[in-house]
Design a protein around this motif. Structure first.
Motif, PDB file in Angstrom:
ATOM      1  N   ASP A  29      -0.095  -1.651   4.077  1.00  0.00           N
ATOM      2  CA  ASP A  29       1.212  -2.123   3.650  1.00  0.00           C
ATOM      3  C   ASP A  29       1.536  -1.563   2.272  1.00  0.00           C
ATOM      4  O   ASP A  29       0.689  -1.579   1.373  1.00  0.00           O
ATOM      5  CB  ASP A  29       1.232  -3.660   3.611  1.00  0.00           C
ATOM      6  CG  ASP A  29       2.632  -4.189   3.421  1.00  0.00           C
ATOM      7  OD1 ASP A  29       3.169  -4.062   2.304  1.00  0.00           O
ATOM      8  OD2 ASP A  29       3.186  -4.733   4.385  1.00  0.00           O
ATOM      9  N   CYS A  30       2.763  -1.110   2.090  1.00  0.00           N
ATOM     10  CA  CYS A  30       3.181  -0.477   0.837  1.00  0.00           C
ATOM     11  C   CYS A  30       3.251  -1.448  -0.340  1.00  0.00           C
ATOM     12  O   CYS A  30       3.407  -1.022  -1.482  1.00  0.00           O
ATOM     13  CB  CYS A  30       4.531   0.211   1.032  1.00  0.00           C
ATOM     14  SG  CYS A  30       4.957   1.318  -0.329  1.00  0.00           S
ATOM     15  N   LEU A  31       3.099  -2.754  -0.108  1.00  0.00           N
ATOM     16  CA  LEU A  31       3.073  -3.705  -1.224  1.00  0.00           C
ATOM     17  C   LEU A  31       1.853  -3.440  -2.113  1.00  0.00           C
ATOM     18  O   LEU A  31       1.880  -3.674  -3.314  1.00  0.00           O
ATOM     19  CB  LEU A  31       3.046  -5.139  -0.705  1.00  0.00           C
ATOM     20  CG  LEU A  31       3.236  -6.225  -1.752  1.00  0.00           C
ATOM     21  CD1 LEU A  31       4.713  -6.348  -2.116  1.00  0.00           C
ATOM     22  CD2 LEU A  31       2.718  -7.554  -1.252  1.00  0.00           C
ATOM     23  N   ILE A  32       0.764  -2.950  -1.505  1.00  0.00           N
ATOM     24  CA  ILE A  32      -0.446  -2.596  -2.259  1.00  0.00           C
ATOM     25  C   ILE A  32      -0.362  -1.098  -2.534  1.00  0.00           C
ATOM     26  O   ILE A  32      -0.790  -0.267  -1.731  1.00  0.00           O
ATOM     27  CB  ILE A  32      -1.717  -2.951  -1.458  1.00  0.00           C
ATOM     28  CG1 ILE A  32      -1.733  -4.446  -1.141  1.00  0.00           C
ATOM     29  CG2 ILE A  32      -2.963  -2.536  -2.234  1.00  0.00           C
ATOM     30  CD1 ILE A  32      -2.836  -4.867  -0.195  1.00  0.00           C
ATOM     31  N   THR A  34      -0.762   0.389  -6.021  1.00  0.00           N
ATOM     32  CA  THR A  34      -1.375   0.929  -7.247  1.00  0.00           C
ATOM     33  C   THR A  34      -2.865   0.615  -7.308  1.00  0.00           C
ATOM     34  O   THR A  34      -3.682   1.515  -7.379  1.00  0.00           O
ATOM     35  CB  THR A  34      -0.691   0.397  -8.527  1.00  0.00           C
ATOM     36  OG1 THR A  34      -0.729  -1.021  -8.528  1.00  0.00           O
ATOM     37  CG2 THR A  34       0.739   0.884  -8.642  1.00  0.00           C
ATOM     38  N   ASP A  35      -3.229  -0.655  -7.294  1.00  0.00           N
ATOM     39  CA  ASP A  35      -4.629  -1.049  -7.419  1.00  0.00           C
ATOM     40  C   ASP A  35      -5.100  -1.713  -6.140  1.00  0.00           C
ATOM     41  O   ASP A  35      -4.350  -2.470  -5.520  1.00  0.00           O
ATOM     42  CB  ASP A  35      -4.813  -2.051  -8.576  1.00  0.00           C
ATOM     43  CG  ASP A  35      -4.407  -1.463  -9.913  1.00  0.00           C
ATOM     44  OD1 ASP A  35      -4.721  -0.287 -10.162  1.00  0.00           O
ATOM     45  OD2 ASP A  35      -3.765  -2.183 -10.696  1.00  0.00           O
ATOM     46  N   ARG A  36      -6.358  -1.451  -5.780  1.00  0.00           N
ATOM     47  CA  ARG A  36      -6.931  -2.104  -4.618  1.00  0.00           C
ATOM     48  C   ARG A  36      -8.439  -2.064  -4.725  1.00  0.00           C
ATOM     49  O   ARG A  36      -9.005  -1.182  -5.354  1.00  0.00           O
ATOM     50  CB  ARG A  36      -6.456  -1.447  -3.317  1.00  0.00           C
ATOM     51  CG  ARG A  36      -7.018  -0.088  -3.004  1.00  0.00           C
ATOM     52  CD  ARG A  36      -6.301   1.185  -3.365  1.00  0.00           C
ATOM     53  NE  ARG A  36      -4.937   1.173  -3.690  1.00  0.00           N
ATOM     54  CZ  ARG A  36      -4.045   2.019  -3.227  1.00  0.00           C
ATOM     55  NH1 ARG A  36      -4.393   2.948  -2.400  1.00  0.00           N
ATOM     56  NH2 ARG A  36      -2.822   1.973  -3.612  1.00  0.00           N
ATOM     57  N   GLY A  37      -9.092  -3.073  -4.135  1.00  0.00           N
ATOM     58  CA  GLY A  37     -10.543  -3.105  -4.204  1.00  0.00           C
ATOM     59  C   GLY A  37     -11.125  -4.180  -3.302  1.00  0.00           C
ATOM     60  O   GLY A  37     -10.411  -5.056  -2.809  1.00  0.00           O
ATOM     61  N   ILE A  38     -12.427  -4.091  -3.110  1.00  0.00           N
ATOM     62  CA  ILE A  38     -13.161  -5.106  -2.357  1.00  0.00           C
ATOM     63  C   ILE A  38     -14.403  -5.452  -3.156  1.00  0.00           C
ATOM     64  O   ILE A  38     -15.049  -4.568  -3.735  1.00  0.00           O
ATOM     65  CB  ILE A  38     -13.509  -4.646  -0.925  1.00  0.00           C
ATOM     66  CG1 ILE A  38     -14.194  -5.776  -0.137  1.00  0.00           C
ATOM     67  CG2 ILE A  38     -14.331  -3.361  -0.934  1.00  0.00           C
ATOM     68  CD1 ILE A  38     -14.299  -5.522   1.364  1.00  0.00           C
ATOM     69  N   THR A  73      -8.693  -7.396  -3.313  1.00  0.00           N
ATOM     70  CA  THR A  73      -7.561  -7.534  -4.227  1.00  0.00           C
ATOM     71  C   THR A  73      -6.680  -6.300  -4.100  1.00  0.00           C
ATOM     72  O   THR A  73      -7.152  -5.201  -3.810  1.00  0.00           O
ATOM     73  CB  THR A  73      -8.024  -7.681  -5.692  1.00  0.00           C
ATOM     74  OG1 THR A  73      -8.864  -6.574  -6.026  1.00  0.00           O
ATOM     75  CG2 THR A  73      -8.767  -8.979  -5.906  1.00  0.00           C
ATOM     76  N   GLY A  74      -5.399  -6.517  -4.298  1.00  0.00           N
ATOM     77  CA  GLY A  74      -4.454  -5.411  -4.260  1.00  0.00           C
ATOM     78  C   GLY A  74      -3.275  -5.720  -5.151  1.00  0.00           C
ATOM     79  O   GLY A  74      -2.958  -6.886  -5.401  1.00  0.00           O
ATOM     80  N   ALA A  75      -2.647  -4.667  -5.646  1.00  0.00           N
ATOM     81  CA  ALA A  75      -1.502  -4.853  -6.534  1.00  0.00           C
ATOM     82  C   ALA A  75      -0.600  -3.637  -6.456  1.00  0.00           C
ATOM     83  O   ALA A  75      -0.994  -2.576  -5.976  1.00  0.00           O
ATOM     84  CB  ALA A  75      -1.970  -5.077  -7.975  1.00  0.00           C
ATOM     85  N   GLY A  76       0.599  -3.806  -6.976  1.00  0.00           N
ATOM     86  CA  GLY A  76       1.520  -2.678  -7.039  1.00  0.00           C
ATOM     87  C   GLY A  76       2.923  -3.115  -7.360  1.00  0.00           C
ATOM     88  O   GLY A  76       3.207  -4.289  -7.604  1.00  0.00           O
ATOM     89  N   MET A  77       3.803  -2.120  -7.347  1.00  0.00           N
ATOM     90  CA  MET A  77       5.214  -2.376  -7.525  1.00  0.00           C
ATOM     91  C   MET A  77       5.707  -3.075  -6.264  1.00  0.00           C
ATOM     92  O   MET A  77       5.285  -2.744  -5.154  1.00  0.00           O
ATOM     93  CB  MET A  77       5.949  -1.049  -7.729  1.00  0.00           C
ATOM     94  CG  MET A  77       7.404  -1.203  -8.074  1.00  0.00           C
ATOM     95  SD  MET A  77       8.203   0.399  -8.361  1.00  0.00           S
ATOM     96  CE  MET A  77       7.223   1.016  -9.717  1.00  0.00           C
ATOM     97  N   SER A 135       3.530  -7.055  -7.858  1.00  0.00           N
ATOM     98  CA  SER A 135       2.937  -8.060  -7.002  1.00  0.00           C
ATOM     99  C   SER A 135       1.434  -7.876  -6.993  1.00  0.00           C
ATOM    100  O   SER A 135       0.928  -6.770  -7.207  1.00  0.00           O
ATOM    101  CB  SER A 135       3.488  -7.920  -5.581  1.00  0.00           C
ATOM    102  OG  SER A 135       2.927  -8.897  -4.743  1.00  0.00           O
ATOM    103  N   SER A 136       0.713  -8.968  -6.743  1.00  0.00           N
ATOM    104  CA  SER A 136      -0.736  -8.882  -6.552  1.00  0.00           C
ATOM    105  C   SER A 136      -1.123  -9.852  -5.448  1.00  0.00           C
ATOM    106  O   SER A 136      -0.462 -10.872  -5.244  1.00  0.00           O
ATOM    107  CB  SER A 136      -1.502  -9.194  -7.845  1.00  0.00           C
ATOM    108  OG  SER A 136      -1.256 -10.516  -8.251  1.00  0.00           O
TER     109      SER A 136
END
Length: 151
Positions: A29-32, A34-38, A73-77, A135-136
């Motif tokens: 999903d394009c919501l994530i 910029t940043d992502r991790g497990i 975790t995930g984040a982005g514009m 968003s995160s």
């Protein structure tokens, strides 16, 4: 010298299943964006093991793992088209099948993905004046998370 077999951070994809049967489809999903991790955690039990020959001596601790979990975790514009689906997932309290894919990494180089059921336990949308909203998300495992080698 052997160089590190590295990958770009954007090649770590959080893929969410659509719940379809018999063939579930997974998509990032394009919501994530910029940043992502497990992250993997364990709950542990500690016990101090006394020395029978020298009871007053400092003792060593024994550690046993009791339970395992994973957090994505995930984040982005903010991708506004994604907001209704994320809100619906959070509101439902349901688990979804999720994959964390090492995209474009071959099996010979350690490629594959983690897979398991996850609940959306944290979701935030924020904005500041003269900046784009961000968003995160936080997903927590709901059962076993397994590793699947790339094919």
């Amino acid at each position: 010298m052997a160089p590190v077999k590295a990958m770009n951070g954007t090649s770590l994809l959080i893929q969410i299943g659509d719940g379809a049967t018999p063939t579930e489809l997974f998509a990032h999903d394009c919501l994530i964006n910029t940043d992502r991790g497990i992250q993997f955690q364990s709950e542990t039990n500690r016990q101090t093991i006394p020395d029978c020959d020298t009871p007053d001596a400092l003792a060593w601790q024994s550690l046993s793992m009791d339970a395992k979990s994973a957090t994505i975790t995930g984040a982005g514009m903010v991708h506004t088209a994604s907001i209704p689906e994320w809100h619906e997932w959070f509101d439902s309290g349901e688990s979804k099948n999720v994959r964390v894919l090492l995209n474009a990494v071959s099996a010979a180089n350690g490629g594959g993905h983690w897979a398991g059921k996850f609940k959306l336990t944290g979701w935030e949308v924020t904005g500041a004046r003269n900046e784009k909203a961000t968003s995160s998300v936080t997903l927590e495992s709901d059962g076993a998370v397994t590793w699947v080698d790339a094919t």
